[in-house]
Scaffold this motif. Structure first.
Motif, PDB file in Angstrom:
ATOM      1  N   ARG A   1       0.865  -1.188   0.000  1.00  0.00           N
ATOM      2  CA  ARG A   1       0.000   0.000   0.000  1.00  0.00           C
ATOM      3  C   ARG A   1       0.902   1.239   0.000  1.00  0.00           C
ATOM      4  NH1 ARG A   1      -5.311   1.323   1.637  1.00  0.00           N
ATOM      5  NH2 ARG A   1      -5.471   3.282   2.844  1.00  0.00           N
ATOM      6  N   THR A   2       0.726   2.082  -1.013  1.00  0.00           N
ATOM      7  CA  THR A   2       1.621   3.223  -1.204  1.00  0.00           C
ATOM      8  C   THR A   2       0.834   4.518  -1.282  1.00  0.00           C
ATOM      9  OG1 THR A   2       3.225   1.870  -2.425  1.00  0.00           O
ATOM     10  CG2 THR A   2       3.361   4.252  -2.714  1.00  0.00           C
ATOM     11  N   ALA A   3       1.238   5.523  -0.521  1.00  0.00           N
ATOM     12  CA  ALA A   3       0.653   6.855  -0.619  1.00  0.00           C
ATOM     13  C   ALA A   3       1.405   7.637  -1.691  1.00  0.00           C
ATOM     14  CB  ALA A   3       0.739   7.579   0.717  1.00  0.00           C
ATOM     15  N   VAL A   4       0.662   8.291  -2.586  1.00  0.00           N
ATOM     16  CA  VAL A   4       1.237   9.156  -3.618  1.00  0.00           C
ATOM     17  C   VAL A   4       0.761  10.574  -3.319  1.00  0.00           C
ATOM     18  CG1 VAL A   4       1.343   9.699  -6.073  1.00  0.00           C
ATOM     19  CG2 VAL A   4       1.256   7.304  -5.323  1.00  0.00           C
ATOM     20  N   VAL A   5       1.701  11.466  -3.006  1.00  0.00           N
ATOM     21  CA  VAL A   5       1.357  12.837  -2.619  1.00  0.00           C
ATOM     22  C   VAL A   5       1.699  13.769  -3.771  1.00  0.00           C
ATOM     23  CG1 VAL A   5       1.646  14.633  -0.875  1.00  0.00           C
ATOM     24  CG2 VAL A   5       1.963  12.226  -0.249  1.00  0.00           C
ATOM     25  N   GLY A   6       0.712  14.512  -4.270  1.00  0.00           N
ATOM     26  CA  GLY A   6       0.946  15.433  -5.369  1.00  0.00           C
ATOM     27  C   GLY A   6      -0.219  15.440  -6.334  1.00  0.00           C
ATOM     28  N   SER A   7      -0.294  16.477  -7.168  1.00  0.00           N
ATOM     29  CA  SER A   7      -1.431  16.610  -8.071  1.00  0.00           C
ATOM     30  C   SER A   7      -1.035  16.911  -9.508  1.00  0.00           C
ATOM     31  CB  SER A   7      -2.376  17.706  -7.566  1.00  0.00           C
ATOM     32  OG  SER A   7      -1.688  18.958  -7.480  1.00  0.00           O
ATOM     33  N   GLY A   8       0.249  16.790  -9.818  1.00  0.00           N
ATOM     34  CA  GLY A   8       0.710  17.086 -11.168  1.00  0.00           C
ATOM     35  C   GLY A   8       0.936  15.846 -11.997  1.00  0.00           C
ATOM     36  N   ALA A   9       1.604  16.027 -13.121  1.00  0.00           N
ATOM     37  CA  ALA A   9       1.815  14.929 -14.058  1.00  0.00           C
ATOM     38  C   ALA A   9       2.666  13.818 -13.460  1.00  0.00           C
ATOM     39  CB  ALA A   9       2.461  15.449 -15.339  1.00  0.00           C
TER      40      ALA A   9
ATOM     41  N   ILE B   1      -2.946  11.344  -2.277  1.00  0.00           N
ATOM     42  CA  ILE B   1      -3.089  12.429  -1.312  1.00  0.00           C
ATOM     43  C   ILE B   1      -3.135  13.757  -2.051  1.00  0.00           C
ATOM     44  CG2 ILE B   1      -2.197  13.459   0.793  1.00  0.00           C
ATOM     45  CD1 ILE B   1      -2.807  10.460   1.015  1.00  0.00           C
ATOM     46  N   LEU B   2      -4.276  14.449  -1.963  1.00  0.00           N
ATOM     47  CA  LEU B   2      -4.434  15.748  -2.620  1.00  0.00           C
ATOM     48  C   LEU B   2      -4.682  16.818  -1.569  1.00  0.00           C
ATOM     49  CD1 LEU B   2      -6.444  13.630  -4.632  1.00  0.00           C
ATOM     50  CD2 LEU B   2      -5.733  15.520  -6.079  1.00  0.00           C
ATOM     51  N   ARG B   3      -4.011  17.933  -1.707  1.00  0.00           N
ATOM     52  CA  ARG B   3      -4.187  19.027  -0.760  1.00  0.00           C
ATOM     53  C   ARG B   3      -5.486  19.776  -1.008  1.00  0.00           C
ATOM     54  NH1 ARG B   3       2.171  20.993  -0.983  1.00  0.00           N
ATOM     55  NH2 ARG B   3       2.980  19.254   0.274  1.00  0.00           N
ATOM     56  N   ARG B   4      -6.035  19.624  -2.211  1.00  0.00           N
ATOM     57  CA  ARG B   4      -7.329  20.221  -2.533  1.00  0.00           C
ATOM     58  C   ARG B   4      -8.337  19.113  -2.779  1.00  0.00           C
ATOM     59  NH1 ARG B   4      -3.576  23.318  -5.463  1.00  0.00           N
ATOM     60  NH2 ARG B   4      -3.474  25.509  -4.844  1.00  0.00           N
ATOM     61  N   GLY B   5      -9.562  19.507  -3.103  1.00  0.00           N
ATOM     62  CA  GLY B   5     -10.577  18.525  -3.437  1.00  0.00           C
ATOM     63  C   GLY B   5     -10.472  18.102  -4.894  1.00  0.00           C
TER      64      GLY B   5
ATOM     65  N   TYR C   1      -7.940  16.156 -13.063  1.00  0.00           N
ATOM     66  CA  TYR C   1      -7.256  15.214 -13.938  1.00  0.00           C
ATOM     67  C   TYR C   1      -6.739  15.872 -15.215  1.00  0.00           C
ATOM     68  CZ  TYR C   1      -9.463  11.759 -10.894  1.00  0.00           C
ATOM     69  OH  TYR C   1      -9.853  11.015  -9.812  1.00  0.00           O
ATOM     70  N   GLY C   2      -6.671  17.206 -15.209  1.00  0.00           N
ATOM     71  CA  GLY C   2      -6.238  17.879 -16.421  1.00  0.00           C
ATOM     72  C   GLY C   2      -7.403  18.060 -17.375  1.00  0.00           C
TER      73      GLY C   2
ATOM     74  N   ALA D   1      -8.618   8.083  -3.098  1.00  0.00           N
ATOM     75  CA  ALA D   1      -8.175   9.468  -2.946  1.00  0.00           C
ATOM     76  C   ALA D   1      -8.505  10.005  -1.562  1.00  0.00           C
ATOM     77  CB  ALA D   1      -8.824  10.340  -4.016  1.00  0.00           C
ATOM     78  N   ALA D   2      -7.555  10.736  -0.982  1.00  0.00           N
ATOM     79  CA  ALA D   2      -7.781  11.477   0.255  1.00  0.00           C
ATOM     80  C   ALA D   2      -7.651  12.951  -0.092  1.00  0.00           C
ATOM     81  CB  ALA D   2      -6.758  11.075   1.310  1.00  0.00           C
ATOM     82  N   THR D   3      -8.761  13.663  -0.097  1.00  0.00           N
ATOM     83  CA  THR D   3      -8.771  15.041  -0.572  1.00  0.00           C
ATOM     84  C   THR D   3      -8.725  16.037   0.581  1.00  0.00           C
ATOM     85  OG1 THR D   3     -11.190  15.062  -0.619  1.00  0.00           O
ATOM     86  CG2 THR D   3     -10.053  14.383  -2.633  1.00  0.00           C
TER      87      THR D   3
END
Length: 460
Positions: free
Chosen positions: A207-215, A239-243, A249-250, A278-280
Motif C-alpha cells: 500500500r503506497t501513498a502518492v502525494v501530489g497533483s501534477g503529471a 493524497i491531494l491538498r485540494r478537493g 485530472y487535467g 483518494a484522500a482530498t
C-alpha cells in the motif's frame, strides 16, 4: 590542490564558470566557445548529465530536434557526431549517452567532474560591501570528491545546476512534516522505475501513498495501477491538498498537452477501477510510525490508514545556499529572477506560452552572475529545453560584449505542438500524433514521460 587566484589576469581573460554539466550548462559552454570565451564547467557527478542519468527510464516529451542546442551541434560536427532522428523521442538515458556525454568529451578539460560548488562571491567582498564591488571578479569555492578544495576566479558565473537535488517535502507548509526525515527509508521523491526489479519489489503487493497533483503524480498512479493488475494487494492512496474537481485530472481529450490529458485520464481510471483511493483536502503535518508502516496525519487531525511506502511528488525548488554572498534579485514567490517571474507564473503560463527570453530577464543586481535552465524557473514547474538554449545564447553574447545579439530573440516557438509529447504509450502511432515538446526530468516539477512500454506522462 592549490588555490587558483589568476591575479595576473584581467577580468576579461578569466574563464566563465558554468555550474552543472547538464543540457543547459553544456549548451552554455558551447556558446561561450563559439564566442571565443573560455568556459570551465563544474559537475558534481562523475559524468555529463549525472542528474539526467538518474531518470534514464523517462522518455522526454520533446524530440531530438528540440533537445540539441545549435551551437553544441556545430561543436560536435567535426567529431563525426550525427544527431539522432530529429522526430524521435529520447529517454533520459539516450539524451545523456548519445548527446550530453559526447558534447562534454568534445569540450575535454573544460569540464571537471566530481566538483561541487560550495560558494560564489565577489572577490574580497561579501554581499554587504559596496565599495569597488562591480569591478571585482567572482571567486568560486569548489570541493572535489577526494576532499580537496580549490578557489577559482571567474569573469562571470552561469549557474545551470537545476533543481533535481532539492525536492519539496511532504509537509503542506513547504517544510518537512514531523517524522518525515526519520522515515526516509520508506519515502521516495521520484517517479519509480518499476522495470527495476528492486524498485518493483518495494511497491508490489503493498500500500503506497502518492502525494501530489501534477503529471508526476499521475504517472506514479498509472504505474501503480498497472502493477496492481499484476500483483495482488498493490494499492495506491492518492493524497491531494485540494478537493477533486473537473480540472483535477487535467483537460482530458481537450488538454492543450494531449499526452498530459491522456495521463490524467489514466489516473482517473486508476481511481475508478479501485486501484487507487483518494484522500482530498489532506494537508500533511506529520508522518508517524505504526510498527513497520507509516501513518500520515493531516493538519486537521485526520489520520490515514497505515501505508508501506510514500511517494512525494510535490515539486522541486532551487538550492540557493551557495549563492548567499552574491546579490540576486528573486521573486518572493517563485524564487526566480524578478523580471522572469511574471513570464513563467504557473497560474498563467504553461511551457508553450513562456516568451523566449535572455540576459535582460536573467540579470541580477550583481552583474555577471546568472541562473539559467530549470534553476532560473525557481519553483515554477514547466521548463522547455529550447528556451534554456536561448537563455544561454543570449548570455554568452552579452558576456562577449555583443549586446545587439544578446537582446535579439532568435528562438521562434511553433504555435502548436511545442508542448506535445510522445504519447501515453511508447508506440510509434502515438509518437506520430504528437508534435514536439517540453523536456524535463520526471524528478523535477517538470512534467515527464516514462519510457516503460505501458505508460508515459505528459508535458513540459
Amino acid at each position: 590542490m592549490a588555490a587558483s587566484t589568476n591575479s595576473a589576469l584581467s577580468t576579461d581573460q578569466l574563464p566563465v564558470v558554468v555550474i552543472g554539466a547538464g543540457p543547459i550548462g553544456l549548451a552554455a559552454a558551447a556558446h561561450l566557445v563559439e564566442r571565443g570565451i573560455e568556459p570551465l564547467v563544474l559537475e558534481t557527478g562523475p559524468a555529463a548529465g549525472s542528474a539526467v542519468r538518474e531518470w534514464s527510464h523517462v522518455r522526454l516529451f520533446s524530440t531530438w530536434g528540440e533537445v540539441v542546442d545549435p551551437a553544441a551541434e556545430k561543436l560536435l560536427a567535426p567529431t563525426g557526431w550525427v544527431r539522432p532522428d530529429a522526430s524521435a523521442y529520447p529517454t533520459g538515458g539516450d539524451w545523456a549517452e548519445r548527446y550530453l556525454q559526447p558534447l562534454a568529451d568534445t569540450l575535454g578539460d573544460k569540464v571537471r567532474y566530481g566538483a561541487t560548488v560550495t560558494g560564489v562571491a565577489r572577490s574580497g567582498r561579501d554581499r554587504i560591501v559596496d565599495t569597488g564591488r562591480d569591478g571585482q571578479p567572482y571567486t568560486v569555492h569548489v570541493r572535489f570528491t577526494d576532499g580537496a578544495e580549490q578557489r577559482l576566479t571567474a569573469r562571470a558565473v552561469i549557474d545551470a545546476s537545476g533543481t533535481w537535488s532539492t525536492p519539496s517535502p511532504v509537509g503542506a507548509n513547504g517544510l518537512p512534516a514531523l517524522g518525515e526525515k526519520t522515515a526516509a527509508e520508506h519515502i521516495s521523491y521520484r517517479v519509480p522505475d518499476l522495470n527495476d526489479p528492486s524498485v518493483r519489489a518495494r511497491y508490489a503487493g503493498r500500500r503506497t501513498a502518492v502525494v501530489g497533483s501534477g503529471a508526476s503524480a499521475f504517472t506514479a498512479l498509472a504505474l501503480l495501477a498497472d502493477l496492481a493488475g499484476e500483483e495482488e494487494g498493490t494499492h495506491a492512496v492518492w493524497i491531494l491538498r485540494r478537493g477533486i474537481s473537473a480540472s483535477t485530472y487535467g483537460g482530458g481529450e481537450a488538454d492543450e498537452l494531449p499526452a498530459r490529458g491522456a495521463l490524467g485520464l489514466r489516473a482517473k481510471a486508476a481511481v475508478e477501477a479501485g486501484h487507487a483511493s483518494a484522500a482530498t483536502g489532506f494537508r500533511t503535518q506529520a508522518v508517524e510510525r505504526a510498527d513497520d508502516r507509516l501513518v500520515l496525519v493531516a493538519e486537521d487531525g485526520r489520520r490515514l490508514d497505515p501505508v508501506d511506502e510514500v511517494i512525494v511528488l510535490t515539486g522541486f525548488r532551487p538550492d540557493l545556499s551557495f549563492l548567499s554572498e552574491v546579490r540576486l534579485g528573486l521573486d518572493e514567490r517563485l524564487q526566480a529572477p524578478t523580471a522572469l517571474a511574471p513570464l513563467i507564473d504557473p497560474n498563467v503560463h504553461s511551457c508553450g506560452t513562456v516568451y523566449p527570453h535572455g540576459v535582460r530577464e536573467l540579470s541580477h543586481p550583481d552583474q555577471g552572475v546568472y541562473l539559467v535552465g530549470m534553476k532560473s524557473y525557481g519553483r515554477a514547474p514547466t521548463f522547455l529545453a529550447m528556451t534554456g538554449f536561448e537563455q544561454v545564447r543570449s548570455i554568452a553574447a552579452s558576456i562577449a560584449g555583443d549586446q545587439e545579439a544578446a537582446e535579439r530573440v532568435e528562438l521562434t516557438l511553433p504555435e502548436t505542438g511545442v508542448c506535445g509529447g510522445a504519447g501515453l504509450f511508447d508506440e510509434p502511432e502515438n509518437a506520430e500524433q504528437s508534435g514536439g515538446g517540453c523536456c524535463a526530468p520526471a524528478p523535477t516539477t517538470l512534467q515527464i514521460g516514462i519510457g516503460a512500454p505501458a505508460t508515459a506522462s505528459g508535458g513540459c
